[in-house]
Write an enzyme that holds these catalytic residues in place. Structure first.
Site, PDB file in Angstrom:
ATOM      1  N   HIS A 309       0.847  -1.190   0.000  1.00 40.26           N
ATOM      2  CA  HIS A 309       0.000   0.000   0.000  1.00 40.26           C
ATOM      3  C   HIS A 309       0.878   1.234   0.000  1.00 40.26           C
ATOM      4  CE1 HIS A 309      -3.156   2.831   1.163  1.00 40.26           C
ATOM      5  NE2 HIS A 309      -3.986   1.913   0.713  1.00 40.26           N
ATOM      6  N   ASP A 366      -7.958  -5.158   0.164  1.00 43.36           N
ATOM      7  CA  ASP A 366      -8.499  -5.995  -0.899  1.00 43.36           C
ATOM      8  C   ASP A 366      -8.211  -7.476  -0.723  1.00 43.36           C
ATOM      9  OD1 ASP A 366      -9.662  -3.985  -2.513  1.00 43.36           O
ATOM     10  OD2 ASP A 366      -7.657  -3.333  -3.074  1.00 43.36           O
TER      11      ASP A 366
HETATM   12  N1  ACO Z   1       4.089  -7.538  -4.782  1.00 44.15           N
HETATM   13  C1  ACO Z   1       5.433  -7.516  -4.958  1.00 44.15           C
HETATM   14  N2  ACO Z   1       6.198  -6.429  -4.782  1.00 44.15           N
HETATM   15  C2  ACO Z   1       5.586  -5.300  -4.428  1.00 44.15           C
HETATM   16  C3  ACO Z   1       4.204  -5.239  -4.240  1.00 44.15           C
HETATM   17  C4  ACO Z   1       3.446  -6.407  -4.414  1.00 44.15           C
HETATM   18  N3  ACO Z   1       2.130  -6.428  -4.244  1.00 44.15           N
HETATM   19  N4  ACO Z   1       3.864  -3.977  -3.887  1.00 44.15           N
HETATM   20  C5  ACO Z   1       4.986  -3.274  -3.879  1.00 44.15           C
HETATM   21  N5  ACO Z   1       6.050  -4.062  -4.193  1.00 44.15           N
HETATM   22  C6  ACO Z   1       7.449  -3.685  -4.226  1.00 44.15           C
HETATM   23  C7  ACO Z   1       7.778  -2.818  -5.439  1.00 44.15           C
HETATM   24  O1  ACO Z   1       8.151  -3.619  -6.538  1.00 44.15           O
HETATM   25  C8  ACO Z   1       8.895  -1.977  -4.906  1.00 44.15           C
HETATM   26  O2  ACO Z   1      10.058  -2.785  -4.875  1.00 44.15           O
HETATM   27  P1  ACO Z   1      11.522  -2.077  -5.120  1.00 44.15           P
HETATM   28  O3  ACO Z   1      11.687  -1.115  -3.986  1.00 44.15           O
HETATM   29  O4  ACO Z   1      12.459  -3.225  -5.097  1.00 44.15           O
HETATM   30  O5  ACO Z   1      11.419  -1.400  -6.447  1.00 44.15           O
HETATM   31  C9  ACO Z   1       8.502  -1.724  -3.449  1.00 44.15           C
HETATM   32  O6  ACO Z   1       7.681  -2.856  -3.084  1.00 44.15           O
HETATM   33  C10 ACO Z   1       7.721  -0.463  -3.223  1.00 44.15           C
HETATM   34  O7  ACO Z   1       6.610  -0.460  -4.089  1.00 44.15           O
HETATM   35  P2  ACO Z   1       6.007   0.792  -4.847  1.00 44.15           P
HETATM   36  O8  ACO Z   1       5.519   0.362  -6.187  1.00 44.15           O
HETATM   37  O9  ACO Z   1       6.969   1.923  -4.782  1.00 44.15           O
HETATM   38  O10 ACO Z   1       4.778   1.139  -3.939  1.00 44.15           O
HETATM   39  P3  ACO Z   1       3.642   2.126  -4.329  1.00 44.15           P
HETATM   40  O11 ACO Z   1       3.310   2.854  -3.107  1.00 44.15           O
HETATM   41  O12 ACO Z   1       3.986   2.926  -5.549  1.00 44.15           O
HETATM   42  O13 ACO Z   1       2.450   1.142  -4.772  1.00 44.15           O
HETATM   43  C11 ACO Z   1       0.649  -0.336  -4.660  1.00 44.15           C
HETATM   44  C12 ACO Z   1       1.453   0.722  -3.918  1.00 44.15           C
HETATM   45  C13 ACO Z   1       0.225   0.173  -6.044  1.00 44.15           C
HETATM   46  C14 ACO Z   1      -0.631  -0.639  -3.860  1.00 44.15           C
HETATM   47  C15 ACO Z   1       1.508  -1.607  -4.800  1.00 44.15           C
HETATM   48  O14 ACO Z   1       1.859  -2.089  -3.526  1.00 44.15           O
HETATM   49  C16 ACO Z   1       0.807  -2.696  -5.599  1.00 44.15           C
HETATM   50  O15 ACO Z   1       0.872  -2.713  -6.828  1.00 44.15           O
HETATM   51  N6  ACO Z   1       0.129  -3.673  -4.894  1.00 44.15           N
HETATM   52  C17 ACO Z   1      -0.647  -4.687  -5.573  1.00 44.15           C
HETATM   53  C18 ACO Z   1      -1.979  -4.116  -6.064  1.00 44.15           C
HETATM   54  C19 ACO Z   1      -2.955  -3.884  -4.918  1.00 44.15           C
HETATM   55  O16 ACO Z   1      -3.151  -4.735  -4.052  1.00 44.15           O
HETATM   56  N7  ACO Z   1      -3.609  -2.710  -4.951  1.00 44.15           N
HETATM   57  C20 ACO Z   1      -4.611  -2.305  -3.955  1.00 44.15           C
HETATM   58  C21 ACO Z   1      -4.120  -1.182  -3.123  1.00 44.15           C
HETATM   59  S1  ACO Z   1      -5.226  -0.807  -1.836  1.00 44.15           S
HETATM   60  C22 ACO Z   1      -6.406   0.148  -2.599  1.00 44.15           C
HETATM   61  O17 ACO Z   1      -6.227   0.822  -3.571  1.00 44.15           O
HETATM   62  C23 ACO Z   1      -7.704   0.152  -1.959  1.00 44.15           C
END
Ligand code: ACO
Length: 432
Positions: A309, A366
């Site tokens: 998140h 979620d």
């Molecule tokens: N699985 C694997 N790796 C992940 C995940 C995941 N679900 N989420 C984040 N990471 C990793 C990224 O690859 C990144 O790794 P790095 O530092 O080696 O590059 C690190 O964790 C940080 O991630 P960001 O993408 O910078 O986090 P951001 O805040 O931009 O994204 C998000 C948040 C979009 C929710 C992301 O965690 C994601 O895509 N999760 C899966 C989709 C999801 O469940 N969305 C629902 C969110 S809740 C809502 O909207 C109600």
């Protein structure tokens, strides 16, 4: 929306110093006011995704992502989920305080009064192709409300309860009708004798041959699920609602845009993706480790859906409530759902894995909501619609707060241009 000035910060650019006020909110969040930055220095900030940018001050929702706190108007979300119905929370978000008995009675009666949609709008459903995604129908219908009920765009300070309950009530009816359309069943009209959540379940599941196929556990679960989704401060869809509203667009148009933003798989669409991921694991023989390795592989675009998140770097407080609800609903059906076992194993393994620990990746709201909805008989492509019904009071509250905020301006970020420098058009016959 009042912030206290607690000091100044200095920004040094070449030989110039810009003194910027520092403000603090009621929970200690501090912000540097850079409104004069471009005018005084010619610089802009570079902040893709607005990760460090406060777009507004707000009285509505407080989140502490490190500590896993979520409060609406000062009330903890778990307290509200335990002790209130969804419509009380909707009232709280929009009006600032929980309703009294008399206020709740008026609100309920307005919700009933406005629950039908114009019969001409019902015609719209007929012309959508059978497999239309209900989010496409929902967003189109939401903006269509501005043609049928244009007064919301005129003076939004007059009889706010009437106008917003109309929207809250009708969107629920539209959502249920869009489901009935997608399965080819006749629409079930709302009923005055039923409360908000039961009315929705009745419109979704009753049919001429099967009345009331839902139970008290489902009604309670729906109330709680809608409450935990009701607002989440300046998330993607709320920012879109504010952004569209900042251009002067009416509430219905702004909400329709928010619905489209919520549809995205990285936002509200993730609950659908979680189920699809769990089903794929189940089909594949249940190999959870393989999926975790794939999520960690930087060469793969795959992410563990329902994990991570932007704000929460600890357990999402909504996910805790959703997990308990999921177990309760599944227990009430006395069925065994292999996807729940897979989800629990996936969660346990991910939470023990250094990749997820180092990045602060925990289950988000979620992760368990999709499973709960599935158990309640709500089909996968309706999950994001359920999210939208829950989030609607939050969007309305954000939109209304922005209208009253004297600091609010049309949303219009800058950019750093990196394209070609000025060049002349070459006549077409000479182009290579
Ligand atoms: N699985 C694997 N790796 C992940 C995940 C995941 N679900 N989420 C984040 N990471 C990793 C990224 O690859 C990144 O790794 P790095 O530092 O080696 O590059 C690190 O964790 C940080 O991630 P960001 O993408 O910078 O986090 P951001 O805040 O931009 O994204 C998000 C948040 C979009 C929710 C992301 O965690 C994601 O895509 N999760 C899966 C989709 C999801 O469940 N969305 C629902 C969110 S809740 C809502 O909207 C109600």
């Amino acid at each position: 929306m009042k912030m206290n000035k607690i000091g100044n910060a200095e920004i040094h650019v070449d030989d110039q110093t810009l003194v910027c006020p520092v403000y603090e909110g009621t929970e200690g969040e501090r912000a540097v006011d850079i409104r004069k930055l471009r005018k005084e220095t010619g610089l802009i900030t570079y902040d893709p995704g607005f990760v460090n940018t406060g777009s507004c001050a707000s009285d509505i929702t407080f989140i502490d992502g490190e500590k896993g706190i979520l409060r609406y108007r000062g009330y903890d979300v778990a307290d509200l989920a335990e002790n209130c119905e969804f419509i009380e929370v909707a009232y709280l978000l929009i009006n600032g305080s929980l309703p009294t008995v008399a206020q709740k009675a008026r609100y309920s009666s307005l919700l009933n009064k406005h629950s039908m949609i114009h019969e001409d709008m019902r015609e719209f459903f007929i012309h959508y192709p059978d497999r239309s995604h209900p989010m496409a129908i929902l967003s189109a219908m939401a903006v269509s409300l501005s043609s049928f009920y244009p007064e919301m765009g005129e003076n939004h300070t007059e009889d706010v309860d009437m106008k917003v309950t109309r929207l809250i009530s009708k969107l629920r009816t539209i959502a249920a009708f869009s489901y009935k359309k997608s399965i080819g069943d006749p629409a079930v009209y709302p009923r005055h004798g039923l409360k908000y959540c039961e009315n929705f379940l009745n419109m979704m599941f009753s049919s001429p041959v099967n009345k009331n196929p839902y139970n008290a556990v489902m009604i309670e679960a729906l109330n709680k699920l809608l409450i935990i989704h009701a607002d989440h401060e300046q998330n993607c869809s709320a920012s879109v609602v504010r952004g569209v509203g900042s251009a002067g667009a009416n509430l219905y148009a702004s909400i329709s845009a928010g619905i489209c933003a919520l549809w995205g798989p990285l936002h509200g669409g993730a609950n659908q993706q979680v189920i699809e991921m769990l089903e794929a694991i189940h089909r594949d023989g249940g190999d959870v480790d393989k999926v975790i390795e794939k999520a960690k592989n930087k060469r793969s675009p795959f992410r563990l859906m329902g994990f991570g998140h932007r704000v929460y770097k600890s357990y999402d407080p909504r996910a805790k409530i959703a997990k308990a609800l999921c177990e309760k609903v599944i227990a009430s059906t006395e069925k065994i759902d292999p996807l729940l076992d897979i989800a629990q194993e996936l969660e346990a393994k991910a939470l023990a894995d250094p990749y997820f620990i180092e990045r602060g990746l925990y289950p988000n709201v979620d992760f368990y909501t999709g499973l709960t909805y599935r158990e309640m008989g709500i089909p996968t492509d309706m999950f994001t619609v359920m999210f939208a019904i829950g989030r609607l009071p939050g969007w309305i509250a954000q939109w209304m707060e922005m209208q009253k905020d004297h600091d609010s301006r049309i949303a219009r970020p800058r950019q750093v241009y990196t394209g070609p420098n000025a060049r002349k058009v070459v006549p077409i016959e000479k182009r290579k």
